[in-house]
Structure formats: C-alpha cells, structure tokens
Design an enzyme around this catalytic site. Structure first.
Site, PDB file in Angstrom:
ATOM      1  N   ASN A   1     -12.417  -4.350   2.794  1.00 35.11           N
ATOM      2  CA  ASN A   1     -13.154  -4.034   4.035  1.00 35.11           C
ATOM      3  C   ASN A   1     -14.514  -3.389   3.776  1.00 35.11           C
ATOM      4  O   ASN A   1     -15.425  -3.519   4.580  1.00 35.11           O
ATOM      5  CB  ASN A   1     -12.300  -3.202   5.002  1.00 35.11           C
ATOM      6  CG  ASN A   1     -11.931  -1.851   4.464  1.00 35.11           C
ATOM      7  OD1 ASN A   1     -11.992  -1.609   3.261  1.00 35.11           O
ATOM      8  ND2 ASN A   1     -11.531  -0.954   5.343  1.00 35.11           N
TER       9      ASN A   1
ATOM     10  N   LYS B   1     -10.707  -3.021 -10.301  1.00 35.33           N
ATOM     11  CA  LYS B   1     -10.135  -4.280  -9.795  1.00 35.33           C
ATOM     12  C   LYS B   1     -10.458  -4.364  -8.307  1.00 35.33           C
ATOM     13  O   LYS B   1      -9.870  -3.660  -7.488  1.00 35.33           O
ATOM     14  CB  LYS B   1      -8.614  -4.342  -9.976  1.00 35.33           C
ATOM     15  CG  LYS B   1      -8.096  -5.760  -9.660  1.00 35.33           C
ATOM     16  CD  LYS B   1      -6.682  -5.819  -9.134  1.00 35.33           C
ATOM     17  CE  LYS B   1      -6.564  -5.644  -7.648  1.00 35.33           C
ATOM     18  NZ  LYS B   1      -7.191  -6.688  -6.805  1.00 35.33           N
ATOM     19  N   PRO B   2     -11.433  -5.227  -7.953  1.00 33.90           N
ATOM     20  CA  PRO B   2     -11.761  -5.348  -6.524  1.00 33.90           C
ATOM     21  C   PRO B   2     -10.718  -6.198  -5.802  1.00 33.90           C
ATOM     22  O   PRO B   2      -9.898  -6.858  -6.447  1.00 33.90           O
ATOM     23  CB  PRO B   2     -13.115  -6.065  -6.552  1.00 33.90           C
ATOM     24  CG  PRO B   2     -13.137  -6.836  -7.829  1.00 33.90           C
ATOM     25  CD  PRO B   2     -12.225  -6.130  -8.806  1.00 33.90           C
TER      26      PRO B   2
ATOM     27  N   GLU C   1      -6.760   6.924  -1.201  1.00 29.99           N
ATOM     28  CA  GLU C   1      -7.379   6.833   0.137  1.00 29.99           C
ATOM     29  C   GLU C   1      -6.623   5.743   0.866  1.00 29.99           C
ATOM     30  O   GLU C   1      -6.827   4.556   0.598  1.00 29.99           O
ATOM     31  CB  GLU C   1      -8.858   6.462   0.013  1.00 29.99           C
ATOM     32  CG  GLU C   1      -9.712   7.487  -0.708  1.00 29.99           C
ATOM     33  CD  GLU C   1      -9.967   8.739   0.112  1.00 29.99           C
ATOM     34  OE1 GLU C   1      -9.713   8.727   1.328  1.00 29.99           O
ATOM     35  OE2 GLU C   1     -10.398   9.733  -0.473  1.00 29.99           O
ATOM     36  N   LEU C   2      -5.729   6.135   1.775  1.00 29.25           N
ATOM     37  CA  LEU C   2      -4.774   5.164   2.334  1.00 29.25           C
ATOM     38  C   LEU C   2      -5.022   4.925   3.830  1.00 29.25           C
ATOM     39  O   LEU C   2      -6.097   5.186   4.338  1.00 29.25           O
ATOM     40  CB  LEU C   2      -3.359   5.650   2.039  1.00 29.25           C
ATOM     41  CG  LEU C   2      -3.101   5.982   0.551  1.00 29.25           C
ATOM     42  CD1 LEU C   2      -1.710   6.547   0.339  1.00 29.25           C
ATOM     43  CD2 LEU C   2      -3.336   4.778  -0.346  1.00 29.25           C
TER      44      LEU C   2
ATOM     45  N   CYS D   1     -10.668   2.031   7.829  1.00 31.07           N
ATOM     46  CA  CYS D   1      -9.523   2.949   7.736  1.00 31.07           C
ATOM     47  C   CYS D   1      -9.622   4.093   8.737  1.00 31.07           C
ATOM     48  O   CYS D   1      -8.609   4.615   9.180  1.00 31.07           O
ATOM     49  CB  CYS D   1      -9.409   3.490   6.325  1.00 31.07           C
ATOM     50  SG  CYS D   1     -10.919   4.271   5.789  1.00 31.07           S
TER      51      CYS D   1
ATOM     52  N   GLU E   1      -1.145   1.076  12.335  1.00 33.29           N
ATOM     53  CA  GLU E   1      -2.594   0.938  12.232  1.00 33.29           C
ATOM     54  C   GLU E   1      -2.925  -0.500  12.649  1.00 33.29           C
ATOM     55  O   GLU E   1      -2.447  -1.441  12.000  1.00 33.29           O
ATOM     56  CB  GLU E   1      -2.960   1.175  10.768  1.00 33.29           C
ATOM     57  CG  GLU E   1      -4.412   1.089  10.453  1.00 33.29           C
ATOM     58  CD  GLU E   1      -4.673   1.300   8.962  1.00 33.29           C
ATOM     59  OE1 GLU E   1      -3.830   0.919   8.129  1.00 33.29           O
ATOM     60  OE2 GLU E   1      -5.735   1.838   8.633  1.00 33.29           O
TER      61      GLU E   1
HETATM   62  N1  LIG Z   1      -8.581   5.831   3.371  1.00 34.78           N
HETATM   63  C1  LIG Z   1      -9.563   5.036   3.015  1.00 34.78           C
HETATM   64  O1  LIG Z   1     -10.600   5.463   2.537  1.00 34.78           O
HETATM   65  C2  LIG Z   1      -9.427   3.553   3.205  1.00 34.78           C
HETATM   66  C3  LIG Z   1     -10.561   2.752   3.070  1.00 34.78           C
HETATM   67  C4  LIG Z   1     -10.430   1.367   3.249  1.00 34.78           C
HETATM   68  C5  LIG Z   1      -9.174   0.815   3.545  1.00 34.78           C
HETATM   69  N2  LIG Z   1      -8.113   1.628   3.666  1.00 34.78           N
HETATM   70  C6  LIG Z   1      -6.806   1.085   4.023  1.00 34.78           C
HETATM   71  O2  LIG Z   1      -6.594  -0.141   3.354  1.00 34.78           O
HETATM   72  C7  LIG Z   1      -5.775  -0.993   4.138  1.00 34.78           C
HETATM   73  C8  LIG Z   1      -6.387  -2.364   4.261  1.00 34.78           C
HETATM   74  O3  LIG Z   1      -6.834  -2.831   3.056  1.00 34.78           O
HETATM   75  P1  LIG Z   1      -6.020  -3.954   2.263  1.00 34.78           P
HETATM   76  O4  LIG Z   1      -5.322  -4.868   3.206  1.00 34.78           O
HETATM   77  O5  LIG Z   1      -6.936  -4.564   1.262  1.00 34.78           O
HETATM   78  O6  LIG Z   1      -4.953  -3.063   1.524  1.00 34.78           O
HETATM   79  P2  LIG Z   1      -4.004  -3.472   0.330  1.00 34.78           P
HETATM   80  O7  LIG Z   1      -3.285  -2.225   0.005  1.00 34.78           O
HETATM   81  O8  LIG Z   1      -3.225  -4.683   0.620  1.00 34.78           O
HETATM   82  O9  LIG Z   1      -5.005  -3.883  -0.848  1.00 34.78           O
HETATM   83  C9  LIG Z   1      -5.900  -2.950  -1.433  1.00 34.78           C
HETATM   84  C10 LIG Z   1      -6.092  -3.344  -2.884  1.00 34.78           C
HETATM   85  O10 LIG Z   1      -4.842  -3.254  -3.546  1.00 34.78           O
HETATM   86  C11 LIG Z   1      -4.589  -4.452  -4.264  1.00 34.78           C
HETATM   87  N3  LIG Z   1      -3.143  -4.633  -4.334  1.00 34.78           N
HETATM   88  C12 LIG Z   1      -2.324  -5.131  -3.385  1.00 34.78           C
HETATM   89  N4  LIG Z   1      -1.042  -5.124  -3.842  1.00 34.78           N
HETATM   90  C13 LIG Z   1      -1.073  -4.594  -5.107  1.00 34.78           C
HETATM   91  C14 LIG Z   1      -0.086  -4.309  -6.100  1.00 34.78           C
HETATM   92  N5  LIG Z   1       1.202  -4.563  -5.896  1.00 34.78           N
HETATM   93  N6  LIG Z   1      -0.489  -3.763  -7.260  1.00 34.78           N
HETATM   94  C15 LIG Z   1      -1.798  -3.502  -7.475  1.00 34.78           C
HETATM   95  N7  LIG Z   1      -2.779  -3.751  -6.590  1.00 34.78           N
HETATM   96  C16 LIG Z   1      -2.415  -4.286  -5.410  1.00 34.78           C
HETATM   97  C17 LIG Z   1      -5.332  -5.520  -3.485  1.00 34.78           C
HETATM   98  O11 LIG Z   1      -5.589  -6.653  -4.307  1.00 34.78           O
HETATM   99  C18 LIG Z   1      -6.596  -4.772  -3.110  1.00 34.78           C
HETATM  100  O12 LIG Z   1      -7.482  -4.767  -4.213  1.00 34.78           O
HETATM  101  C19 LIG Z   1      -5.674  -0.323   5.473  1.00 34.78           C
HETATM  102  O13 LIG Z   1      -4.451   0.333   5.574  1.00 34.78           O
HETATM  103  C20 LIG Z   1      -6.794   0.710   5.458  1.00 34.78           C
HETATM  104  O14 LIG Z   1      -6.608   1.798   6.282  1.00 34.78           O
HETATM  105  C21 LIG Z   1      -8.202   2.978   3.490  1.00 34.78           C
HETATM  106  O1  LIG Z   2     -12.524   1.974   5.542  1.00 30.32           O
HETATM  107  C1  LIG Z   2     -12.805   2.975   4.944  1.00 30.32           C
HETATM  108  C2  LIG Z   2     -14.140   3.550   4.609  1.00 30.32           C
HETATM  109  C3  LIG Z   2     -14.922   3.812   5.818  1.00 30.32           C
HETATM  110  C4  LIG Z   2     -16.015   4.818   5.627  1.00 30.32           C
HETATM  111  O2  LIG Z   2     -16.334   5.241   4.503  1.00 30.32           O
HETATM  112  O3  LIG Z   2     -16.557   5.208   6.669  1.00 30.32           O
END
Ligand SMILES: NC(=O)c1ccc[n+]([C@@H]2O[C@H](COP(=O)([O-])OP(=O)(O)OC[C@H]3O[C@@H](n4cnc5c(N)ncnc54)[C@H](O)[C@@H]3O)[C@@H](O)[C@H]2O)c1
Ligand SMILES: O=CCCC(=O)O
Length: 481
Positions: A155, A178-179, A254-255, A288, A385
């Site tokens: 995102n 790892k992006p 950061e979840l 998030c 969420e």
């Molecule tokens: N708190 C924050 O700063 C913040 C910022 C951005 C997004 N988020 C949260 O992220 C979530 C959405 O992002 P998403 O769908 O990409 O999340 P996700 O957890 O599915 O993926 C995030 C990353 O983890 C990797 N990943 C997925 N499964 C994995 C595994 N088993 N082992 C290792 N890596 C793995 C993905 O490839 C990706 O790079 C939302 O819940 C959002 O709130 C939080």
């Molecule tokens: O989604 C998470 C990051 C958002 C932000 O830094 O404002």
C-alpha cells in the site's frame, strides 16, 4: 512504461551490489487495467540467504564509518530520489494504483525519512553514569544492532521501505528488504538510486519473490540477522513474530488497525467531514491508519452524513495517471470481493447504503467510494479492518459510551477525535487506547513523530527519535580501577 530516466526500471534482485536474476520470473501488472508492466526476478529462500550473507559481510565496514560519513551517502540518496521523484511516482502509480498526486506525496514523504535519519544519526549519544563504587567508571555507548531484515506491504511501496531502511542504515546497520509481490518496482528503483548514491555493496539488498513464506523464514530465522522489521497484516505479523522467537531477534511490527473516528456534537462539521474524506478515501482506503468506524453524535449525525455524501459523490475515480483523479483502483480483485462482502453483510443486518456500495465499470479492481449508515458494533464492517473505500457511520449519545466502544477492539493503531472543546478533546485523547491520535485533522503522519500501535497493532515505533532507537543496542561499560 515511459520514464525520463529509464534506468530506474529494474527487474532483477539487488544482492551484494549486483543485479541478479533468479530461477524464474513473476509478473507485475497495473491494478487499474491488468496491463503487464514487466517480469521481475522470482527470488527464493536461497537468494534471501545470499542477501543476508552479503549484508552480514558488509556490516563491519559500514558500521565503523563515522555518522557523518554515513549521513553524506544517505543525503546523496535523498537528493537522487528528489531529483527522480516524478519517475518514481509514475512507477508507484502504475504498479499500485494510487493517483499520481498521492504517489508524488509518498515519494517526498518516503525521502524525508532518509534526510531526517541522516541528520539524526549524528546524535547517537551515550551516557556517563554516576558510579555506585568510587573505584569504577560507568558509561553506555550505542551501537548498531547488526543485519536488519524488512518485509513491506504494497500500500506504500516506497515510504514503508525508507521508514525502515533509512534509520537502520543511518545507525550503521545493513539491510535486506523483501517488498510486496504486487509492488517490487518501486523497491528496485529505490535500490538503483541507493547504488548510485554510493551505498557500499551488501549494505542494501532487495529480494523479490512469490515464495514469501520461504524468503520470510530466512529473514526471520537466520542467526546472522539481528533485527526483523515488518509492516503488514496482524495475522502475518503474528506468524513472523513466532518465527523470530527461535533466535530471539529484536522486532518491530507495524500491523493492522481498526481506527475509530469520533465526531462530537461540539465539532466543526466542515472540518470533520474534510478530515474524514482525507483519512477514509486516500489510497482507496488501503491505509493502515484509515478510518474504519465513524461514530457521530446523534444531534449532528444527519448534517455530517449529508455533507459527507456530497463529498463522496464529488470524488473522481479513474486511472491514477489521469488528470484530476481522486481515487484509483483497489490493489487486486480479492480486495474488491472482500469489501463487497462487508457491505452486503452490513446491509443484510440493517445498514443503509447512502451512496456507492458496488463495483464500478472502470475495471475489475474498482469499487465505488461508499457511505453506509445505520452500522452497529456487532457487524463485521465494524469489527474487521475494511481496508477499502467504505465509510461506515454509527450514532452515539454519551462520551463515556463512545470511548468504551472505540476501545473495544484488539487493535490500537490510530484514532481520530473531532471536537472544538479543548477539555473534552484532552480527556478523550488520553482515554483512547491507541498509539496515535489525530484531533481535528485526518492527516498526521510525519517523519519527525513516532508512528506505531498498541495492542495487536504492533510493537515498536517508526519515525522520530523513537524510530532511530529501534536500530541501536545500548552497551553498558564498567571500567574497574
Ligand atoms: N501499521 C502500519 O504501519 C501498516 C502500514 C501498512 C499496512 N499495514 C497493514 O498491512 C495490511 C495490508 O497489507 P498486506 O495485505 O500487504 O499485508 P500482508 O501481511 O498480507 O503482506 C505484507 C507483506 O508480508 C508478506 N507476507 C505475506 N505472507 C507472508 C509469510 N507467510 N511470510 C513472510 N512474508 C509474508 C507479503 O508478501 C508482503 O510483503 C493491513 O492490515 C494494514 O493495516 C500496516
Ligand atoms: O499504511 C500505513 C502507512 C500510512 C502512513 O504512514 O501514513
């Protein structure tokens, strides 16, 4: 993809200062129209091991440099990002979908972490401690933790990387990133500029790949890794925390969030509506800290809903590169199906769609910006969420009750309070169990302040002096007479 600097488009992994192919490739597509943007290296666990080995080998030299020397390299990186910001924004919009203006904002936001931490690393002060024993001298020094591994989401494909890599590199750590699978091109372009800025080989490495669990196991379990930092969902975060336990790694997480947005009867309604649109529809709600539950005092409910409906109706939807577009597609079809399901579930339980609520004909990943009212706390849309462009409004009457409802969630990332009454605002800000509270604004993220959550929204902080501290060990030194 047409860029002023085509050299920014990289499709190989960056490991030990080299651009390397992997055994296979993975497609990267524009979420707006499914167009193929390119095929990136589909890295494996073995590639992740090579990257960790490179980072480990690079650590002694990089960490021994003075803070000023590291800062000089990081400032060059910052400047190169700023000089290439239009191209970087274009790459970001094409692979992620957000409007170009938002992408440009993210590039500048992302770069600001590099500039700020380059300056901050000069202040890694230790302490001298008044001794408990006249024959002893006590002090502390701060040293970089070592190799840092990062997993980032789609995102914010630029800023979620720099928010981790910049303080780590500034502190003297080396990094492996790892992006997300969906957005590797922004990460690789950042790396290309890091290379040009003069970051020595092995200090920054990027491994893209479809085998996230395999790569993730290396990044969380390899004993050469000192710290793991993750941004993503709470479910994946919990799994990765468990993996980190085997070698007791330092961790930052950061979840996910479930942000309440509370509009009191003494709020300025124009301000509240503006703030709500800013937090709710940025990046099609895929943020998030996006508002998830909107609580409006019953006496101002109808006025607020009417104004919000008008703002939602005025949003222009389309491809992020089109002039004047306010909202692009969602990242993939699965996300569209999910928000559709949440809306249907709420409507079946008695909520009303004021506007939107359906897929748009622009393409399979487009979902209309949506406003629903009559939501209740037991609906899925209030408990999960939604991570989409759905504004879900509920009514409340009493301050104590709305604070209790706002806190009644396992999440604790961000919360929003709209009130012109300073006493109430202070009281509510203190009572909300969240890591970040925005009062009378919908936008609050900045490099200089600590970003992070409580409860199941995470551990640790990114940004500000707290974000820097995450990458140091404090060593206590006791000198005998
Ligand atoms: N708190 C924050 O700063 C913040 C910022 C951005 C997004 N988020 C949260 O992220 C979530 C959405 O992002 P998403 O769908 O990409 O999340 P996700 O957890 O599915 O993926 C995030 C990353 O983890 C990797 N990943 C997925 N499964 C994995 C595994 N088993 N082992 C290792 N890596 C793995 C993905 O490839 C990706 O790079 C939302 O819940 C959002 O709130 C939080
Ligand atoms: O989604 C998470 C990051 C958002 C932000 O830094 O404002």
């Amino acid at each position: 993809m047409k860029l002023a600097n085509p050299d920014l488009l990289k499709f190989q992994n960056y490991i030990d200062g080299e651009w390397r192919d992997a055994e296979g490739t993975a497609e990267v597509r524009d979420p707006a129209n499914g167009e193929l943007l390119g095929k990136v290296a589909d890295g494996s666990a073995a590639d992740a091991e090579a990257a960790v080995a490179a980072a480990s080998a690079a650590f002694p030299e990089w960490s021994r440099r003075t803070a000023g020397e590291r800062a000089a390299v990081l400032k060059r990186w910052y400047q190169l990002i700023m000089d290439n910001s239009e191209d970087l924004a274009r790459i970001l919009t094409l692979e992620q979908g957000k409007p170009l203006a938002e992408a440009q904002g993210e590039i500048i936001y992302g770069a600001s972490f590099i500039e700020w931490f380059a300056e901050e690393c000069r202040r890694a002060y230790g302490q001298t401690i008044p001794s408990h024993n006249p024959g002893m001298r006590l002090s502390t020094i701060r040293q970089p933790v070592g190799v840092v591994t990062c997993i980032t989401p789609w995102n914010f494909p630029n800023a979620m990387i720099t928010r981790k890599a910049a303080p780590a590199l500034a502190a003297g750590c080396t990094v492996v990133i790892k992006p997300a699978l969906e957005t590797p091109l922004s990460a690789l372009a950042l790396c290309r500029l890091a290379e040009e800025a003069g970051l020595p080989k092995g200090t920054i490495n990027v491994v893209t790949g479809t085998d996230a669990p395999g790569i993730g196991r290396v990044l969380t379990q390899d004993p050469r890794v000192a710290k793991f930092t993750f941004t993503g969902s709470t479910a994946v975060g919990k799994l990765l925390m468990a993996q980190c336990a085997s070698t007791v790694k330092k961790m930052s997480m950061e979840l996910g969030g479930n942000a309440p947005f509370i509009v009191f009867d003494d709020a300025d309604i124009d301000t509240a509506v503006k703030a709500c649109v800013a937090t709710k529809f940025r990046n099609a709600g895929q943020v998030c800290v996006a508002t998830n539950r909107i609580y409006v005092h019953e006496s101002v409910h109808d006025e607020f809903v009417e104004q919000l409906r008008a703002e939602v109706a005025a949003l222009k939807i389309g491809h992020g590169t089109e002039e004047g577009v306010n909202m692009g597609p969602m990242i993939f079809r699965r996300a569209v199906d999910r928000v559709q399901g949440l809306v249907q579930d709420a409507v079946a339980a008695g909520a009303k769609i004021e506007i939107g609520g359906e897929q748009l004909p622009n393409g399979e990943n487009y979902f209309a910006p949506t406003l629903i009212t009559g939501v209740t706390d037991n609906m899925r849309i209030a408990q999960e969420e939604n991570f989409g462009p759905i504004a879900a409004v509920q009514k409340f009457t009493e301050e104590d009750d709305v604070v209790r409802r706002a806190n009644d969630t396992p999440y604790g990332l961000a919360a929003y309070v709209m009130s012109e009454n300073i006493r109430r605002a202070n009281r509510v800000v203190e009572a909300l169990e969240y890591g970040m509270i925005a009062c009378n604004t919908g936008v609050f993220s900045t490099t200089v302040a600590p970003f992070g959550g409580t409860k199941e929204s995470g551990i640790g902080r990114e940004g500000g002096v707290e974000g820097m501290a995450e990458f140091y060990e404090t060593k206590y030194c006791c000198f005998g007479a």
